[in-house]
Design an enzyme around this catalytic site. Structure first.
Site, PDB file in Angstrom:
ATOM      1  N   TYR A 105       1.008  -1.100   0.008  1.00 58.83           N
ATOM      2  CA  TYR A 105       0.006  -0.048  -0.228  1.00 58.83           C
ATOM      3  C   TYR A 105       0.920   1.200   0.013  1.00 58.83           C
ATOM      4  O   TYR A 105       2.050   0.947  -0.207  1.00 58.83           O
ATOM      5  CB  TYR A 105      -0.989  -0.343   1.085  1.00 58.83           C
ATOM      6  CG  TYR A 105      -2.097   0.846   1.211  1.00 58.83           C
ATOM      7  CD1 TYR A 105      -2.838   0.995   0.372  1.00 58.83           C
ATOM      8  CD2 TYR A 105      -2.320   1.641   2.401  1.00 58.83           C
ATOM      9  CE1 TYR A 105      -3.919   1.936   0.246  1.00 58.83           C
ATOM     10  CE2 TYR A 105      -3.322   2.394   2.620  1.00 58.83           C
ATOM     11  CZ  TYR A 105      -4.091   2.697   1.477  1.00 58.83           C
ATOM     12  OH  TYR A 105      -5.236   3.573   1.527  1.00 58.83           O
ATOM     13  N   LYS A 178      -5.918  -1.884  -2.250  1.00 55.28           N
ATOM     14  CA  LYS A 178      -6.740  -1.758  -1.623  1.00 55.28           C
ATOM     15  C   LYS A 178      -7.483  -2.894  -1.171  1.00 55.28           C
ATOM     16  O   LYS A 178      -8.017  -3.157   0.174  1.00 55.28           O
ATOM     17  CB  LYS A 178      -7.936  -0.875  -1.997  1.00 55.28           C
ATOM     18  CG  LYS A 178      -7.369   0.637  -2.388  1.00 55.28           C
ATOM     19  CD  LYS A 178      -7.692   1.489  -1.250  1.00 55.28           C
ATOM     20  CE  LYS A 178      -7.022   2.972  -1.457  1.00 55.28           C
ATOM     21  NZ  LYS A 178      -7.085   3.968  -0.116  1.00 55.28           N
TER      22      LYS A 178
HETATM   23  C1  LIG Z   1      -5.133   6.741   0.693  1.00 61.05           C
HETATM   24  C2  LIG Z   1      -5.519   6.980  -0.650  1.00 61.05           C
HETATM   25  O1  LIG Z   1      -6.884   6.784  -1.116  1.00 61.05           O
HETATM   26  C3  LIG Z   1      -4.889   7.945  -1.502  1.00 61.05           C
HETATM   27  O2  LIG Z   1      -4.097   8.553  -1.180  1.00 61.05           O
HETATM   28  O3  LIG Z   1      -5.378   8.215  -2.814  1.00 61.05           O
HETATM   29 MG   LIG Z   2      -7.229   7.078  -2.733  1.00 60.59          MG
END
Ligand SMILES: CC(=O)C(=O)O
Ligand SMILES: [Mg+2]
Ligand SMILES: NC(=O)C1=CN([C@@H]2O[C@H](COP(=O)(O)OP(=O)(O)OC[C@H]3O[C@@H](n4cnc5c(N)ncnc54)[C@H](O)[C@@H]3O)[C@@H](O)[C@H]2O)C=CC1
Length: 567
Positions: A105, A178
């Site tokens: 992530y 995600k």
């Molecule tokens: C965390 C997230 O969804 C973003 O940075 O777009």
């Molecule tokens: Mg995002």
């Protein structure tokens, strides 16, 4: 489909045999296949003779992971493991969540997306093309999943990935990332999820010119073609998978809100950047407000970066202020939004429709210093004039919260609440070590990407992650357990409240948001609150009663190899 989960018998049933078993990541368990399974599935001789436990496999995989030389290599390694043995991937991720979340992530997923066409090994979801919308249904069917088989679809068009912009087809990795978080945090069953890339082209020249680029090699299509494609996707997805939550991720500011507004009343749908981010920000504020000792309605809030996330944040804050007793006008007046041309002010050229409600009256800012180069009132002047107690960053502008700005803020706020939420790490508006130095340790901080603790004057400051990852997994789990068919504002507010309740930021150095080590328990708390809110709003189709927490916990998928049966 060759394999099917038999819920009555609690086992995976498959018609696959031999190599086909080993190349299916949802079936494969490699060296952990027992002698009986090896015989039944025609695997004798296709794997080395020793039978390992999953613990042993996980220990070996961890050694291999640690041997990778860079974060990107670690990401590639984990992706390959995911492609080979899904259960083992989730076992490893769950065992080392705080260490590996930054790899699957933010921030490393950003690098993986930039490098997608170079690091590509295997496909990772469903790639739908704007050039052949007639294939949407066929592609979704080709997954082999039936109407009752899907709980969740995460889709992106790759236009506004984190804060790094348009990366075209590589955006699929944010959907995959995600989904990994959904499972690691809330135990969403990975078999029942899909990642979808809505490939409408890319405006990044460097990709269009790159012979290795794997996406549609043309610019993003015009709005009419775009809207028709999105509509065709929603129609097909809701037809084929009627119970699935449609999650939207990292769409550009022109489309994100339009899509949400178009479908939110009629479809089970959720925009993470608008709604998930709004909820986690509200949670940070509720916890920060408690620690600051100043009631929410007395705070002055500056949002820097009034795009998809920034206005999503402003909207949920405004709703919370209204719920606390302020009028809409009073609540709106507590929020100052600053975008690329400075403070949003009435009559400003080029404002987006969703920004207009936060534009300040011109008479109110008449004497404020403008920056003619910028074309408006800069953040530094806004901070000087407003004396904010809360400063939120969703601009994707690394370092925008300068020492001068932060010191000015800290002159007037006893416990300034500062949330540099932009991702990945290099785009954070400020870093915790600086913020604590510039405020003599008084700032209450949370950041979008992970940061190490900061040592200062004998106090260890732990930094919570103001990231929608604290919200969306529990939201999804709660919605699934409740059998919800809509995501309502009350469900989001309940999620924020549940996250805020997980921490007590009054102790010196305590984080204002729960740490990633506690992500699972946070997600369970969110899920319970969301399920109750869904019932209260009349959108739950399953009973939500005193047993809801038990049911939430029972619904958590575990990364263990289930019984498998050759049929
Ligand atoms: C965390 C997230 O969804 C973003 O940075 O777009
Ligand atoms: Mg995002
Ligand atoms: N921590 C979290 O959970 C989340 C963080 N984010 C982060 O927020 C940032 C923005 O994301 P989105 O809202 O999706 O993008 P967006 O493109 O919709 O919004 C960015 C906004 O910043 C403005 N901006 C650009 N340059 C600026 C400047 N120099 N000064 C002031 N404003 C400027 C743009 O005009 C735009 O309105 C990204 O870095 C993203 O990673 C987004 C969603 C969730």
């Amino acid at each position: 489909m060759k394999s099917k989960w038999n819920s009555t018998k609690g086992r995976l049933e498959t018609r696959a045999r031999g190599r086909a078993v080993l190349t299916d990541p949802s079936l494969n368990r490699g060296t952990a296949f027992t002698p009986e399974e090896r015989r039944e599935l025609d695997l004798v001789g296709l794997v080395p003779p020793q039978v390992l436990t999953q613990d042993q496999q996980a220990a070996r995989a961890y050694l291999q992971y640690r041997a990778q030389p860079t974060d990107l290599a670690k990401n590639v390694f984990l992706t390959a493991l995911h492609d080979r043995n899904e259960v083992l991937f989730h076992r490893l991720l769950g065992d080392h969540l705080a260490e590996m979340l930054p790899i699957v992530y933010t921030p490393t997923v950003g690098t993986a997306i930039e490098r997608y066409s170079y690091e590509y090994r295997r496909p990772a979801g469903v790639y739908l093309s704007v050039d052949t919308p007639e294939d949407i249904e066929r592609s979704l069917r080709a997954t082999g999943l039936g109407p009752d088989d899907v709980d969740l679809i995460v889709a992106t068009d790759g236009e506004a990935i984190l804060g790094i912009g348009d990366w075209g087809v590589g955006g699929i990795d944010i959907a995959v990332g995600k989904l990994a978080v959904y499972t690691a945090a809330a135990g969403i069953d990975p078999k029942r999820t899909l990642a979808v890339m809505l490939d409408v082209g890319t405006n990044r020249e460097e990709l269009l010119e790159d012979p290795l680029y794997l996406g549609n090699r043309h610019e993003r299509v015009d709005q009419a073609a775009y809207d028709a494609f999105i509509d065709a996707y929603v129609t097909a997805a809701t037809k084929l998978f009627p119970g699935a939550l449609l999650h939207w991720e990292d769409f550009g500011p022109a489309n994100a809100r339009r899509i949400l507004d178009r479908y939110r009343e009629t479809v089970f749908t959720f925009n993470d950047d608008i709604q998930g981010t709004g909820a986690v920000n509200l949670a940070a504020l509720l916890a920060g407000v408690k620690a600051s000792g100043v009631p929410l309605s007395d705070h002055r809030i500056v949002v820097f970066g009034a795009g998809t996330a920034g206005i999503g944040i402003a909207d949920q804050l405004r709703d919370a202020l209204i719920a606390g007793g302020l009028s809409t006008q009073q609540a709106t007046a507590r929020i100052w939004s600053v975008d690329r041309y400075g403070l949003l002010t009435q009559g400003q050229d080029g404002m987006r429709d969703f920004q207009i409600r936060y534009a300040r009256r011109t008479d109110e800012v008449a004497g404020w210093q403008r920056d003619e180069h910028l074309g408006g009132i800069p953040l530094a002047e806004v901070v000087k004039q407003v004396r904010p107690t809360v400063l939120i960053g969703t601009s994707g502008q690394g370092g925008a919260f300068t020492e001068d700005i932060v010191r000015t803020m800290a002159m007037y706020a006893e416990r300034p609440i500062i949330l540099p939420m932009s991702n990945p790490t290099r785009l954070a508006e400020a870093v915790p070590g600086d913020l604590l130095a510039w405020t003599e340790g008084r700032a209450l901080i949370a950041t979008g990407s992970p940061f190490d603790p900061v040592e200062r004057d004998g106090v260890t400051y732990r930094i919570g992650q103001a990231n929608n990852a604290l919200v969306f997994p529990g939201l999804g789990l709660g919605a699934i357990v409740a059998g919800a068919d809509r995501v309502t504002d009350r469900m989001l507010a309940a999620a924020a409240d549940a996250v805020a309740r997980q921490t007590d930021a009054t102790a010196p150095g305590a984080p204002i948001l729960p740490l990633i080590d506690a992500l699972h328990e946070t997600s369970v708390a969110v899920a319970v609150a969301v399920a109750r809110a869904a019932a209260a709003d009349g959108v739950a189709h399953r009973t939500v009663d005193d047993t809801v927490e038990q049911r939430v916990r029972a619904a958590v998928w575990q990364p263990v190899y289930p019984p498998i049966k050759a049929v």
